[in-house]
Design a protein around this motif. Structure first.
Motif, PDB file in Angstrom:
ATOM      1  N   CYS A 103     -20.384 118.557  61.513  1.00  0.00           N
ATOM      2  CA  CYS A 103     -19.046 118.190  61.032  1.00  0.00           C
ATOM      3  C   CYS A 103     -18.044 119.331  61.145  1.00  0.00           C
ATOM      4  N   SER A 160     -20.661 109.890  58.633  1.00  0.00           N
ATOM      5  CA  SER A 160     -19.844 109.919  59.837  1.00  0.00           C
ATOM      6  C   SER A 160     -18.519 109.201  59.617  1.00  0.00           C
ATOM      7  N   ALA A 192     -17.287 118.519  65.156  1.00  0.00           N
ATOM      8  CA  ALA A 192     -17.163 117.163  65.702  1.00  0.00           C
ATOM      9  C   ALA A 192     -15.710 116.754  65.934  1.00  0.00           C
TER      10      ALA A 192
END
Length: 219
Positions: A147, A106, A150
């Protein structure tokens, strides 16, 4: 033409060292990212810094050790003896750090977005599947899905060795002339590698299967 940017999560170990060199050889403008998460083997970070200096790769070591107030209980981060034995033995479950790769990925993805880099590389491989859920293909696939949405900019999680063993990773690195004396694997951060923890045993097995002597010193 400007080279594409890529972030490489680089622990200083064999797998990420191989991935880092591959990314450099593939022509990416590489930004290596290492984390101090309070691991007892933070000696690996010294190896990471030296390897990046040798490659002239931009490198950040980020201190997130305060996170251990939330995710303790692993022998890598808490006052628990590191288990000895092969990775696939149940005792190695004590080396699992809760949610580690999701947390590290992250942050790496956030770094990639800030750099306008489209890829984040990390060294998950099949030898980790037995013990570490966050190195398994289903985790990587789901993280890639997340991802992609996001941020306004999609970032791809790249795992070149997801289905390969450490034996195969070492073979790849040896074929391109890598010096694994520049890496640290042992979960005990002492002067020499212990040779008994799961990480050491898997490393020694890889060298034996490739018919090459490990350049690291062992106790």
């Amino acid at each position: 033409m400007t080279a594409a940017k890529a972030v490489v999560i680089f622990s200083g170990g064999m797998d990420s060292f191989t991935v880092l060199n591959m990314a450099v050889n593939q022509g990416y403008e590489v930004y290596a990212l290492s984390f101090n998460y309070g691991q007892r083997h933070k000696k690996e970070l010294d190896y990471a810094a030296r390897a990046c200096a040798n490659l002239q790769v931009q490198h950040k070591i980020i201190d997130i050790s305060a996170i251990n107030e939330l995710i303790g209980g692993s022998s890598l981060t808490s006052d628990i003896d590191v288990a000895e034995g092969h990775y696939e033995q149940e005792s190695m479950l004590t080396t699992v750090v809760p949610n580690r790769n999701m947390i590290l990925l992250s942050m790496a993805v956030g770094y990639a977005v800030s750099l306008k880099a489209s890829k984040v590389f990390y060294g998950a491989h099949s030898g980790d599947h037995a013990i570490y859920p966050d190195c398994r293909p289903e985790f990587v696939i789901k993280m890639n899905d997340v991802c992609a949405i996001a941020n306004y900019e999609a970032v791809e999680i790249v795992t070149p060795f997801l289905y390969d063993s450490k034996i195969a990773i070492l073979k790849t690195g040896l074929n391109i002339g890598l010096d694994y004396g520049q890496t640290w694997t042992c979960y005990n951060g002492r002067a020499k590698a212990c040779g008994k923890c799961g990480a050491c045993q898997e490393r020694l097995e890889a060298f034996a299967e490739n018919g090459v002597n490990d350049p690291l010193e062992y106790e």
